[in-house]
Motif scaffolding. Sequence first.
Motif, short mmCIF file in Angstrom:
data_model
loop_
_atom_site.label_atom_id
_atom_site.label_comp_id
_atom_site.label_asym_id
_atom_site.label_seq_id
_atom_site.Cartn_x
_atom_site.Cartn_y
_atom_site.Cartn_z
N PHE A 1 0.85 -1.18 0.00
CA PHE A 1 0.00 0.00 0.00
C PHE A 1 0.90 1.23 0.00
CE2 PHE A 1 -2.59 -3.15 2.51
CZ PHE A 1 -3.49 -3.44 1.48
N ASP A 2 0.89 1.99 -1.09
CA ASP A 2 1.82 3.11 -1.23
C ASP A 2 1.53 4.27 -0.30
OD1 ASP A 2 3.29 1.83 -3.21
OD2 ASP A 2 2.01 2.60 -4.82
N SER A 3 0.28 4.40 0.15
CA SER A 3 -0.10 5.58 0.93
C SER A 3 0.17 5.43 2.42
CB SER A 3 -1.59 5.87 0.72
OG SER A 3 -2.37 4.76 1.13
N ILE A 4 0.63 4.27 2.86
CA ILE A 4 0.93 4.07 4.27
C ILE A 4 2.36 3.56 4.42
CG2 ILE A 4 -1.46 3.65 4.94
CD1 ILE A 4 -0.90 0.67 4.96
N THR A 5 2.91 3.68 5.59
CA THR A 5 4.31 3.34 5.83
C THR A 5 4.57 1.84 5.74
OG1 THR A 5 4.03 3.10 8.22
CG2 THR A 5 4.54 5.32 7.37
N VAL A 6 5.84 1.50 5.70
CA VAL A 6 6.26 0.09 5.72
C VAL A 6 5.71 -0.61 6.96
CG1 VAL A 6 8.28 -1.38 6.11
CG2 VAL A 6 8.33 0.35 4.31
N GLY A 7 5.84 0.03 8.11
CA GLY A 7 5.33 -0.57 9.35
C GLY A 7 3.84 -0.83 9.30
N GLU A 8 3.08 0.14 8.77
CA GLU A 8 1.64 -0.03 8.66
C GLU A 8 1.28 -1.13 7.68
OE1 GLU A 8 -0.86 1.59 10.44
OE2 GLU A 8 0.87 2.16 11.65
N ASN A 9 2.06 -1.28 6.63
CA ASN A 9 1.84 -2.37 5.68
C ASN A 9 1.96 -3.73 6.36
OD1 ASN A 9 1.61 -2.07 2.50
ND2 ASN A 9 2.68 -0.24 3.25
N VAL A 10 3.03 -3.90 7.13
CA VAL A 10 3.25 -5.19 7.80
C VAL A 10 2.22 -5.41 8.90
CG1 VAL A 10 4.91 -6.59 9.08
CG2 VAL A 10 5.70 -5.11 7.22
N ALA A 11 1.80 -4.33 9.56
CA ALA A 11 0.82 -4.45 10.64
C ALA A 11 -0.58 -4.75 10.14
CB ALA A 11 0.80 -3.16 11.46
N PHE A 12 -0.84 -4.48 8.86
CA PHE A 12 -2.20 -4.60 8.32
C PHE A 12 -2.84 -5.96 8.59
CE2 PHE A 12 -5.32 -5.35 4.96
CZ PHE A 12 -6.13 -4.23 5.09
N PRO A 13 -2.19 -7.10 8.21
CA PRO A 13 -2.83 -8.40 8.48
C PRO A 13 -2.94 -8.70 9.97
CG PRO A 13 -0.64 -8.71 7.57
CD PRO A 13 -0.95 -7.26 7.43
N LEU A 14 -2.02 -8.18 10.78
CA LEU A 14 -2.09 -8.40 12.23
C LEU A 14 -3.32 -7.70 12.82
CD1 LEU A 14 1.68 -7.80 13.04
CD2 LEU A 14 0.52 -10.00 13.01
N ARG A 15 -3.59 -6.49 12.36
CA ARG A 15 -4.75 -5.75 12.86
C ARG A 15 -6.05 -6.36 12.35
NH1 ARG A 15 -1.37 -0.64 12.14
NH2 ARG A 15 -0.64 -0.24 14.27
N GLU A 16 -6.01 -6.89 11.13
CA GLU A 16 -7.21 -7.53 10.59
C GLU A 16 -7.64 -8.71 11.44
OE1 GLU A 16 -6.77 -8.63 6.43
OE2 GLU A 16 -8.40 -7.22 5.99
N ARG A 17 -6.68 -9.46 11.94
CA ARG A 17 -6.99 -10.65 12.73
C ARG A 17 -7.47 -10.30 14.13
NH1 ARG A 17 -2.21 -14.94 11.64
NH2 ARG A 17 -3.43 -16.07 13.16
N GLY A 18 -7.00 -9.19 14.66
CA GLY A 18 -7.49 -8.71 15.95
C GLY A 18 -7.14 -9.59 17.14
N GLU A 19 -6.04 -10.34 17.07
CA GLU A 19 -5.68 -11.26 18.15
C GLU A 19 -4.60 -10.71 19.07
OE1 GLU A 19 -4.53 -14.85 16.23
OE2 GLU A 19 -6.53 -15.27 15.41
N LEU A 20 -3.93 -9.61 18.67
CA LEU A 20 -2.82 -9.07 19.43
C LEU A 20 -3.14 -7.67 19.93
CD1 LEU A 20 0.18 -10.04 17.08
CD2 LEU A 20 -0.81 -11.39 18.94
N THR A 21 -2.48 -7.30 21.01
CA THR A 21 -2.57 -5.93 21.48
C THR A 21 -1.75 -5.04 20.55
OG1 THR A 21 -0.61 -6.06 22.89
CG2 THR A 21 -2.71 -6.77 23.86
N GLU A 22 -1.97 -3.73 20.65
CA GLU A 22 -1.21 -2.81 19.79
C GLU A 22 0.29 -2.90 20.09
OE1 GLU A 22 -0.59 -0.13 16.74
OE2 GLU A 22 -2.33 -1.35 17.27
N GLU A 23 0.65 -3.05 21.35
CA GLU A 23 2.06 -3.18 21.70
C GLU A 23 2.67 -4.44 21.08
OE1 GLU A 23 4.99 -3.50 25.65
OE2 GLU A 23 2.82 -3.35 25.90
N GLN A 24 1.93 -5.55 21.12
CA GLN A 24 2.43 -6.79 20.52
C GLN A 24 2.56 -6.64 19.01
OE1 GLN A 24 -0.62 -9.39 22.09
NE2 GLN A 24 0.79 -10.30 23.57
N ILE A 25 1.60 -5.95 18.38
CA ILE A 25 1.67 -5.74 16.93
C ILE A 25 2.94 -4.99 16.56
CG2 ILE A 25 0.63 -4.44 15.01
CD1 ILE A 25 -2.11 -5.19 16.18
N LEU A 26 3.24 -3.92 17.28
CA LEU A 26 4.44 -3.13 16.99
C LEU A 26 5.70 -3.96 17.19
CD1 LEU A 26 3.45 0.30 18.59
CD2 LEU A 26 3.36 -0.37 16.18
N GLN A 27 5.71 -4.83 18.19
CA GLN A 27 6.86 -5.69 18.43
C GLN A 27 7.03 -6.72 17.31
OE1 GLN A 27 5.80 -7.03 22.45
NE2 GLN A 27 7.54 -5.89 23.27
#
Length: 340
Positions: A183-209
């Motif tokens: 996704f060109d409009s969001i950062t590299v980190g947000e790209n990798v976090a996208f499927p993690l947030r979709e699943r909704g199984e981790l806390t935000e801190e865990q996602i960033l880690q």
Amino acid sequence: MARDRSENQQYGSTRQHEASEHEKRDLFGKDDSEGAAHVSDDRLEARSEAEAPLISDVSADVAPVVEEFMGQAAQQNEAAAEAVPETRNKPGSYISFEHVSKSFDGFVVLEDVSFCVLPGETLCILGRSGVGKSVSLHMLMGFLKPDSGTIRVAGDDITSYDERKMQIVRRKLTMVFQNGALFDSITVGENVAFPLRERGELTEEQILQVVKGLLEMVGVAGMEDILPSDLSTGMKRSVAIARALAAQPEAILYDEPTTMVDPLMAHLLGDLIERLKQQLHLTSIVVTHDMRFAKKLADRVVFLHAGKAHFFGTMEEMEKSDDPILREFLQLDELVMPNS
């Protein structure tokens, strides 16, 4: 996380899940155990490099969360391999094409093509441009439908699946496109976090880690805040692999991963794909024109020519073949990419 970390210690193990002679027979009855006994220098080198645990590239502050995350993925993939139903009293394939044909406006791209990929195996699809290599991946992902034949993933016939059912398949099977498809409009980190947030199984801190650890694992550490447009082609593919791993797939499809990247990046990508296979037990299909890359990774290869699966077997068998079409392809490759 949902599972106790102690259950995931086997993730770091480097033991080889070698298929038995019985398992080396594909679902169409071919026995390739004899050819599989010959291992090239490239494969031996790749296996040696694959022994370095993925977690060794990850910073200590995020390693525990990333180790648990990757351990879950490894356990999931082993369970998925065991769950694939047997076919004709033989171990079943995780992916298979059975007599698949595909045409565009009367032009035949694939005609009666059959091949299979065992769980945890890497298959390389070889052939000249325009022979249907990428089309095969797009059909596996459900972006295209075959005109005839059957495509199976994890034992299920997905040939006629609608988009809703294919979304379920894509949770098991993901693809790393040539251009990365980030996704060109969001950062590299947000790209990798996208499927993690979709699943909704981790806390935000865990996602960033997990995001930090995955980027370190694929060789692009510290690039969370960079936009994809600022990355080189090779870095984009590394980020795309990190995003694919964030989805915890059972299989990954790679479309020409070494195209337009320098030799060093190609080597690093090959090492990474092999380590993912050995340590996460991922099933993989790699479309490539790079024979050295294929020799390094492939358990088996399928060579597409004139719409047909002209050859399906081990790389060693292909190199020893007297077939004039295979000999010409191999000789042209030596002229273009000399071994030095």
